[in-house]
Design a protein around this motif. Structure first.
Motif, short mmCIF file in Angstrom:
data_model
loop_
_atom_site.label_atom_id
_atom_site.label_comp_id
_atom_site.label_asym_id
_atom_site.label_seq_id
_atom_site.Cartn_x
_atom_site.Cartn_y
_atom_site.Cartn_z
N VAL A 93 8.04 2.02 3.33
CA VAL A 93 6.79 1.91 2.92
C VAL A 93 6.69 1.02 1.61
O VAL A 93 6.20 -0.14 1.29
CB VAL A 93 5.87 2.89 2.93
CG1 VAL A 93 4.48 2.69 2.30
CG2 VAL A 93 5.55 3.19 4.50
N SER A 94 7.58 1.67 0.55
CA SER A 94 7.30 1.00 -0.81
C SER A 94 7.82 -0.48 -0.76
O SER A 94 7.36 -1.24 -1.32
CB SER A 94 7.72 1.83 -1.74
OG SER A 94 9.10 2.41 -1.36
N LEU A 143 7.86 -2.48 1.92
CA LEU A 143 7.03 -3.28 2.76
C LEU A 143 5.74 -3.85 1.84
O LEU A 143 5.38 -4.70 1.58
CB LEU A 143 6.72 -2.77 3.89
CG LEU A 143 7.53 -2.44 4.95
CD1 LEU A 143 7.11 -1.50 6.23
CD2 LEU A 143 8.02 -4.09 5.51
N GLU A 144 5.40 -2.67 1.01
CA GLU A 144 4.12 -3.04 0.12
C GLU A 144 4.53 -3.68 -0.94
O GLU A 144 3.70 -4.34 -1.35
CB GLU A 144 3.68 -1.58 -0.40
CG GLU A 144 2.91 -0.74 0.51
CD GLU A 144 2.47 0.65 0.06
OE1 GLU A 144 3.02 1.03 -0.89
OE2 GLU A 144 1.85 1.29 0.54
N GLY A 194 6.46 -6.34 -0.85
CA GLY A 194 6.15 -7.69 -0.30
C GLY A 194 7.28 -7.89 0.79
O GLY A 194 7.27 -9.25 1.21
N ALA A 195 8.11 -7.19 1.16
CA ALA A 195 9.13 -7.34 2.38
C ALA A 195 8.33 -7.64 3.54
O ALA A 195 7.13 -6.91 3.82
CB ALA A 195 9.98 -6.36 2.42
N ASP A 196 9.00 -8.40 4.78
CA ASP A 196 8.50 -8.14 5.91
C ASP A 196 8.83 -7.35 7.01
O ASP A 196 7.96 -6.98 8.05
CB ASP A 196 8.30 -9.81 6.23
CG ASP A 196 7.91 -10.57 5.37
OD1 ASP A 196 6.51 -11.01 5.38
OD2 ASP A 196 8.32 -10.82 4.33
N ASP A 197 10.04 -6.88 6.77
CA ASP A 197 10.66 -6.15 7.87
C ASP A 197 11.67 -5.33 7.15
O ASP A 197 12.07 -5.63 6.08
CB ASP A 197 10.92 -6.71 9.12
CG ASP A 197 10.88 -6.09 10.26
OD1 ASP A 197 10.95 -5.07 10.13
OD2 ASP A 197 11.62 -6.40 11.20
N TYR A 198 12.24 -4.17 8.00
CA TYR A 198 13.30 -3.43 7.34
C TYR A 198 14.33 -3.29 8.55
O TYR A 198 14.10 -3.17 9.65
CB TYR A 198 12.63 -2.07 6.97
CG TYR A 198 12.14 -0.98 7.80
CD1 TYR A 198 10.72 -1.43 7.98
CD2 TYR A 198 12.76 -0.38 8.70
CE1 TYR A 198 10.20 -0.65 9.08
CE2 TYR A 198 12.63 0.47 9.78
CZ TYR A 198 11.14 0.29 9.98
OH TYR A 198 10.55 1.06 10.96
#
Lengths: 463, 225
Positions: B88-89, B91-92, B94-98
């Protein structure tokens, strides 16, 4: 283990003594005791002086009364016998002197005062029955004087005023006081020293259990003992009991870790064995290796997440689940942006729950991820309190979970190494975390026609 | 398509780069956060793959800084921890996927494709322009149902133009996105590729899918159907 940094202290001898309890107490008594001793010494000395004074006045009064009793009037003249009852009046320079005055003239003085000069008499007028007591000097020596005024009726019916005066040399009294003071301070001084020594001994005795505790802890460290003996004074006992509880909890935790580690190592051995046998059989099958790697990965992930969920349990704080759910949904919305999900929520405000935030994050993350992954379009999350429980409802419009599979996917402790690969460990982690909070998870069909997962978490009484 | 891989584990970095190159991507790689951030800010990438546990500057901080510089290309994070707090951190930030380590290369390929497709605004992996169909998942091009034989350079050139359909793409931009830094930037090479592509896509010269804008570059002219 945390390495505690030793705080810096000024390297100053006096301050250093405060590091020891015994040192503190000794310094305190060395500072305080003399003040008390000094004060009581002064008080005793004062009261002694006072009682000396009172006794002196009483004695002189008796002398005056004796003189009054011995005095007679003949022919308008006052007359006293040559030999008085008190021998010191008869002996020159004896230190006790008397005289009688009237109309500013000395009418009589005791034989002891032959060679003595009296000080200036009190020139105050005479009042019958008046008594004056004062300090003065006779010769060069300090003395006390008492004068008593009387009115005497003569035979011819006249009234005559006389002043009887007694002087007493104070040399002996002063000497007595000095001797008293010497004795007093000598005693008080030795008592102070004795007290400090006794107190020091008491402290050694009183603080001995602490030394015993240090020894006990040493034994604990070297492995001779597993817990501390509870044979301690009442003041330290609660500390020891708490310490023992911590030790037991710590040991259990350690055992659990060892157990988990053993489990982990053993469960990794099987896939490794499969790969090795595959290798030695001559031809390497990619699919077999791949499958075993997936299996090992599942095992490791499962244990890792379990370790996270179990270690956090000791620290429980009030967490609001609403922002956690919202953060997760925002993040997942990004990941599943392609699906154009319609995510709706109906969350109580706030959704308070005591526990570890990362536990809740793991649990809700896995469930919400599943919902987003399997749903067609709709995901609905509701959270509310009901009968001392926090209920979280996650429903989707995906294919749902067939009834005969519902029990299996929720089985608790279904270890990852026994689970079929690809079945996912997400739900196992959710069930693990929930059971550590005494909660439950149920699966049903949602009103969208998909799956509906319901978490029920008992709310600890907010005492 | 030009990708950036920031991963500190050398073996994984190497195998990632190799795999992505096999998929026809141009790949730059960095082994720590500092170098990664420099590259990420300097070059116009189409996607970045960032490991979260990086030396010098950690992954989350790096992503934040890249996003602050108004770089909008998709970022895929790799994480070994796999807990939601990290995901979550990331993605928060500014990433788009993991992607949680370890992962199958196939999964990586699918995620990378999906992210690039998404960033260019195409939801479906198959892009159709009249008789021409471009399958970005399979990386194939067909005309009237007939799959064309294209080299990966040819395919990449076409895919880049298609993803930016309607826009004029300069030769410099094409070389930047399609070839390694040390590529010989002889504009003739590009011209040769474009020429071959035109022949394969439109042997009869009826569609004219790629227009040459004199002195400016090329433009994919067809509209999606």
């Amino acid at each position: 283990m945390l390495a505690l940094k030793k705080p810096r202290r000024p390297n100053w001898k006096f301050v250093k003594n405060f590091d020891s309890l015994s040192g503190r107490l000794i310094i305190a008594s060395v500072l305080v005791l003399p003040i008390f001793v000094l004060m009581s010494g002064v008080a005793l000395d004062r009261s002694f002086a006072r009682s000396q004074e009172v006794a002196e006045l009483e004695r002189m009064r008796v002398q005056v009364y004796l003189l009054l009793g011995a005095a007679e009037i003949f022919d308008g003249q006052i007359w006293l016998p040559d030999q008085l009852q008190e021998p010191r009046f008869n002996q020159p320079e004896s230190g006790l002197y008397a005289r009688v005055t009237g109309n500013d003239q000395v009418l009589w003085q005791s034989p002891s005062a032959l060679m003595t000069t009296f000080p200036e008499s009190n020139a105050s007028p005479l009042f019958t029955g008046q008594e004056i007591y004062w300090s003065t000097t006779v010769g060069d020596k300090a003395a006390k004087a008492l004068s008593f005024d009387v009115a005497w009726d003569t035979e011819d019916g006249l009234e005559k005023n006389y002043r009887f005066e007694v002087y007493h040399d104070q040399t002996a009294v002063t000497a007595e006081r000095a001797s008293y003071q010497r004795q007093l301070w000598r005693w008080l001084g030795s008592m102070t020293i004795l007290l400090i020594v006794i107190q020091w001994a008491i402290q050694l005795w009183g603080l001995r259990p602490l030394k015993g505790l240090a020894d006990d802890l040493g034994k604990l460290h070297s492995g001779e003992n597993l817990t501390l003996s509870e044979n301690y004074p009442a003041e330290i006992k609660p500390v020891i009991q708490n310490l023992n509880e911590v030790l037991v909890a710590e040991r259990e935790q350690r055992d659990r870790y060892r157990h988990t580690l053993g489990d982990l190592a053993h469960s990794l051995k099987t896939p490794l064995a499969v790969i090795r046998s595959n290798l030695s059989s001559g031809e390497l099958q990619r699919s077999v290796v791949n499958e075993q790697i997936t299996r090992m990965d599942d095992i490791v992930r499962h244990q890792l997440q379990r370790s996270v969920s179990q270690s956090g349990n000791s620290v429980k704080r009030q967490c609001d689940l609403k922002p956690i759910i919202e953060r997760l949904l925002t993040a997942l919305g990004k990941v599943y942006r392609d699906k154009n999900l319609t995510i709706t929520t109906d969350l109580a405000e706030p959704c308070m729950m005591a526990g570890d935030e990362s536990d809740f994050m793991e649990m809700l993350g896995n469930l919400l991820d599943n919902a987003c992954k399997y749903t067609h379009q709709q995901v609905h999350v509701a959270a509310y309190e009901q009968a001392e429980e926090l209920v979280i409802n996650i429903s989707d419009d995906g294919p749902g979970v067939p009834e005969h599979k519902r029990a299996t996917i929720l089985q608790r402790g279904a270890r990852a190494d026994t689970a079929q690969s690809g079945q996912g460990i997400g739900l196992a982690v959710v069930v693990d975390i929930l059971s550590s909070y005494g909660g439950s998870l149920t699966v049903d069909e949602s009103h969208f026609g998909g799956a509906e997962f319901t978490i029920e978490l008992p709310i600890p009484s907010r005492a | 398509m030009r990708l950036l891989v920031i991963e500190d584990e050398p073996q994984l970095n190497e195998s990632l780069c190799l795999f992505l190159q096999q998929q026809g991507y141009v790949v730059d790689s960095a082994a720590d956060g500092k170098e990664g951030l420099y590259l990420a800010e300097e070059h116009p990438y189409d996607l970045a793959i960032v490991d979260l546990g990086l030396p010098e500057i950690d992954g989350i901080e790096l992503i934040k800084q890249v996003r602050q510089k108004q770089k909008s290309y998709p970022i895929l994070i790799l994480t070994a921890r796999g807990n939601w707090q990290d995901k979550v951190s990331g993605l928060e930030a500014g990433a788009d996927d993991y992607l949680v380590k370890p992962f199958h290369n196939e999964e990586l390929r699918a995620r990378v494709n999906a992210l690039i497709r998404r960033s260019t605004g195409h939801a479906s992996p198959v892009l159709e322009f009249g008789p021409i169909a471009l399958d970005t998942a399979a990386k194939t091009v067909s005309v009237n149902g007939q799959v064309l034989e294209l080299t990966s350079f040819e395919y990449n050139t076409l895919e880049y133009l298609v993803h930016h359909a309607g826009k004029v793409i300069s030769k410099i931009e094409l070389t930047e996105h399609l070839y390694d830094q040390d590529f010989d930037r002889d504009s003739n090479t590009i011209e040769v590729f474009i020429g071959r592509l035109r022949k394969k896509l439109d042997p009869d010269g009826e569609l004219k899918p790629i227009a040459t804008m004199r002195g400016q570059g090329y433009r994919f002219t067809l509209e999606r159907t």
